[in-house]
Design a protein around this motif. Structure first.
Motif, short mmCIF file in Angstrom:
data_model
loop_
_atom_site.label_atom_id
_atom_site.label_comp_id
_atom_site.label_asym_id
_atom_site.label_seq_id
_atom_site.Cartn_x
_atom_site.Cartn_y
_atom_site.Cartn_z
N PRO A 64 0.82 -1.21 0.00
CA PRO A 64 0.00 0.00 0.00
C PRO A 64 0.86 1.26 0.00
O PRO A 64 2.02 1.23 0.44
CB PRO A 64 -0.81 -0.11 1.29
N PRO A 65 0.30 2.38 -0.46
CA PRO A 65 1.04 3.63 -0.39
C PRO A 65 1.44 3.93 1.05
O PRO A 65 0.70 3.57 1.98
CB PRO A 65 0.04 4.68 -0.90
N PHE A 66 2.56 4.56 1.27
CA PHE A 66 3.01 4.81 2.63
C PHE A 66 2.02 5.63 3.46
O PHE A 66 1.90 5.40 4.65
CB PHE A 66 4.42 5.43 2.65
N PRO A 67 1.26 6.57 2.88
CA PRO A 67 0.27 7.28 3.71
C PRO A 67 -0.94 6.41 4.12
O PRO A 67 -1.72 6.83 4.96
CB PRO A 67 -0.20 8.43 2.81
N ILE A 113 -3.09 -2.94 9.40
CA ILE A 113 -3.57 -4.05 10.23
C ILE A 113 -4.93 -4.53 9.72
O ILE A 113 -5.17 -5.74 9.58
CB ILE A 113 -3.63 -3.64 11.71
N GLN A 114 -5.82 -3.59 9.40
CA GLN A 114 -7.14 -3.97 8.90
C GLN A 114 -7.04 -4.72 7.56
O GLN A 114 -7.81 -5.64 7.30
CB GLN A 114 -8.02 -2.72 8.73
N LEU A 115 -6.09 -4.32 6.72
CA LEU A 115 -5.88 -5.00 5.45
C LEU A 115 -5.49 -6.46 5.68
O LEU A 115 -6.08 -7.37 5.09
CB LEU A 115 -4.78 -4.29 4.65
N ILE A 116 -4.52 -6.68 6.56
CA ILE A 116 -4.09 -8.06 6.84
C ILE A 116 -5.20 -8.83 7.54
O ILE A 116 -5.41 -10.02 7.27
CB ILE A 116 -2.78 -8.05 7.68
N GLN A 117 -5.97 -8.15 8.40
CA GLN A 117 -7.12 -8.80 9.06
C GLN A 117 -8.15 -9.25 8.03
O GLN A 117 -8.69 -10.35 8.12
CB GLN A 117 -7.77 -7.86 10.07
N SER A 118 -8.40 -8.42 7.00
CA SER A 118 -9.37 -8.80 5.97
C SER A 118 -8.88 -10.01 5.17
O SER A 118 -9.68 -10.87 4.78
CB SER A 118 -9.71 -7.62 5.06
N MET A 121 3.26 -3.51 13.42
CA MET A 121 2.36 -4.61 13.08
C MET A 121 2.44 -5.67 14.16
O MET A 121 3.55 -6.02 14.61
CB MET A 121 2.73 -5.22 11.72
N PRO A 122 1.29 -6.22 14.59
CA PRO A 122 1.30 -7.25 15.63
C PRO A 122 1.87 -8.57 15.11
O PRO A 122 1.96 -8.79 13.90
CB PRO A 122 -0.17 -7.39 16.01
N ASP A 123 2.23 -9.45 16.05
CA ASP A 123 2.78 -10.76 15.68
C ASP A 123 1.72 -11.72 15.15
O ASP A 123 2.04 -12.64 14.40
CB ASP A 123 3.50 -11.39 16.87
N THR A 124 0.47 -11.52 15.56
CA THR A 124 -0.62 -12.38 15.10
C THR A 124 -1.79 -11.50 14.69
O THR A 124 -2.16 -10.57 15.42
CB THR A 124 -1.07 -13.34 16.22
N ILE A 125 -2.35 -11.79 13.53
CA ILE A 125 -3.56 -11.12 13.05
C ILE A 125 -4.48 -12.21 12.53
O ILE A 125 -4.23 -12.82 11.49
CB ILE A 125 -3.25 -10.09 11.93
N GLY A 126 -5.55 -12.48 13.28
CA GLY A 126 -6.45 -13.56 12.90
C GLY A 126 -5.70 -14.87 12.83
O GLY A 126 -4.99 -15.25 13.76
N CYS A 127 -5.82 -15.57 11.70
CA CYS A 127 -5.14 -16.86 11.52
C CYS A 127 -3.72 -16.70 10.96
O CYS A 127 -3.08 -17.68 10.62
CB CYS A 127 -5.96 -17.76 10.61
N LEU A 128 -3.24 -15.46 10.89
CA LEU A 128 -1.90 -15.20 10.33
C LEU A 128 -0.90 -14.89 11.43
O LEU A 128 -1.16 -14.08 12.33
CB LEU A 128 -1.97 -14.04 9.33
N VAL A 129 0.26 -15.54 11.34
CA VAL A 129 1.31 -15.38 12.35
C VAL A 129 2.56 -14.85 11.67
O VAL A 129 2.99 -15.37 10.64
CB VAL A 129 1.63 -16.74 13.03
N LYS A 130 3.14 -13.78 12.26
CA LYS A 130 4.37 -13.21 11.68
C LYS A 130 5.53 -14.18 11.87
O LYS A 130 5.84 -14.59 12.98
CB LYS A 130 4.70 -11.87 12.34
N LYS A 131 6.16 -14.55 10.75
CA LYS A 131 7.27 -15.50 10.77
C LYS A 131 8.62 -14.82 10.53
O LYS A 131 9.65 -15.38 10.86
CB LYS A 131 7.06 -16.58 9.69
N ASP A 132 8.59 -13.63 9.95
CA ASP A 132 9.85 -12.95 9.63
C ASP A 132 9.56 -11.47 9.45
O ASP A 132 8.42 -11.07 9.18
CB ASP A 132 10.45 -13.53 8.34
N LYS A 133 10.60 -10.67 9.60
CA LYS A 133 10.51 -9.23 9.37
C LYS A 133 11.87 -8.79 8.86
O LYS A 133 12.90 -9.10 9.46
CB LYS A 133 10.18 -8.53 10.69
N ARG A 134 11.88 -8.06 7.75
CA ARG A 134 13.11 -7.57 7.17
C ARG A 134 13.05 -6.06 7.06
O ARG A 134 12.04 -5.50 6.63
CB ARG A 134 13.36 -8.18 5.79
N VAL A 135 14.15 -5.41 7.43
CA VAL A 135 14.24 -3.95 7.41
C VAL A 135 15.12 -3.51 6.25
O VAL A 135 16.23 -4.01 6.07
CB VAL A 135 14.80 -3.41 8.74
N TYR A 136 14.60 -2.58 5.44
CA TYR A 136 15.31 -2.03 4.29
C TYR A 136 15.26 -0.51 4.42
O TYR A 136 14.38 0.13 3.85
CB TYR A 136 14.65 -2.46 2.97
#
Length: 187
Positions: free
Chosen positions: A118-121, A126-131, A159-174
């Motif tokens: 999504p655009p940075f603004p 969170i709602q997008l990932i929840q949907s 961003m939270p570690d868990t959103i609904g049935c989705l679990v954060k497995k990795d995070k990369r910073v650029y």
């Protein structure tokens, strides 16, 4: 911009008019390396802009790709860019020109990988990932079992570690950008 890997590596693609923040070459190379082989996988590119992410996916072996973009200023350039996959690889990238939120609600397809840029603004990460998580619990699950959702976001948004049935497995910073990797867990 150029495609960084696979059969179309090195091909230049056009940048469409309007506001665009294309994913950096190094960032694309990195997260596609993390995803590993895409052979036979289905790929969804949300907020696709130029279409470079979908092109990278099919170039790297994805069986099919769907992209979604609502900005009418990008349509002509985006269609020209994705035609590269048909001309050189005989792979079709399906284009949907509508708001991402509407696409998620209406889609009857399931995907192995979903990339959200999504655009940075944009204020509804969170709602997008929840949907996506909610739609992945229905008979027409948007995300396949063991599927992965990536979201590109500014560092200022948490961003939270868990959103609904989705679990954060990795995070990369650029730099100022972060890509979170969520995987569909078991209900």
């Amino acid at each position: 911009m150029r495609i960084t890997g696979g059969q179309l590596k090195g091909r230049l693609i056009k940048c469409p008019d309007g506001i665009i923040r294309p994913a950096m070459d190094k960032m694309r190379e990195s997260f596609f390396s993390i995803l590993g082989p895409l052979d036979g996988k289905s790929f969804l590119d949300l907020f696709s802009g130029s279409g470079i992410i979908a092109l990278e996916a099919v170039s790297r072996g994805a069986e099919c790709a769907v992209l979604c973009e609502k900005d009418k200023l990008k349509i002509t350039t985006l269609l020209q860019n994705v035609s590269l996959s048909e001309k050189e690889m005989h792979k079709k990238i399906e284009c949907r020109f509508m708001p991402v939120e509407l696409f998620i609600k209406r889609s009857k397809n399931s995907f192995d990988i979903i990339f959200c840029d999504p655009p940075f603004p944009y204020k509804f990460h969170i709602q997008l990932i929840q949907s996506i998580a909610d739609k992945s619990r229905t008979p027409n699950a948007l995300l396949k079992k063991n599927g992965t959702v990536l979201i590109h976001r500014p560092a200022e948004i948490d961003m939270p570690d868990t959103i609904g049935c989705l679990v954060k497995k990795d995070k990369r910073v650029y730099g100022r950008s972060i890509v979170d990797f969520y995987q569909k867990g078991f209900d």
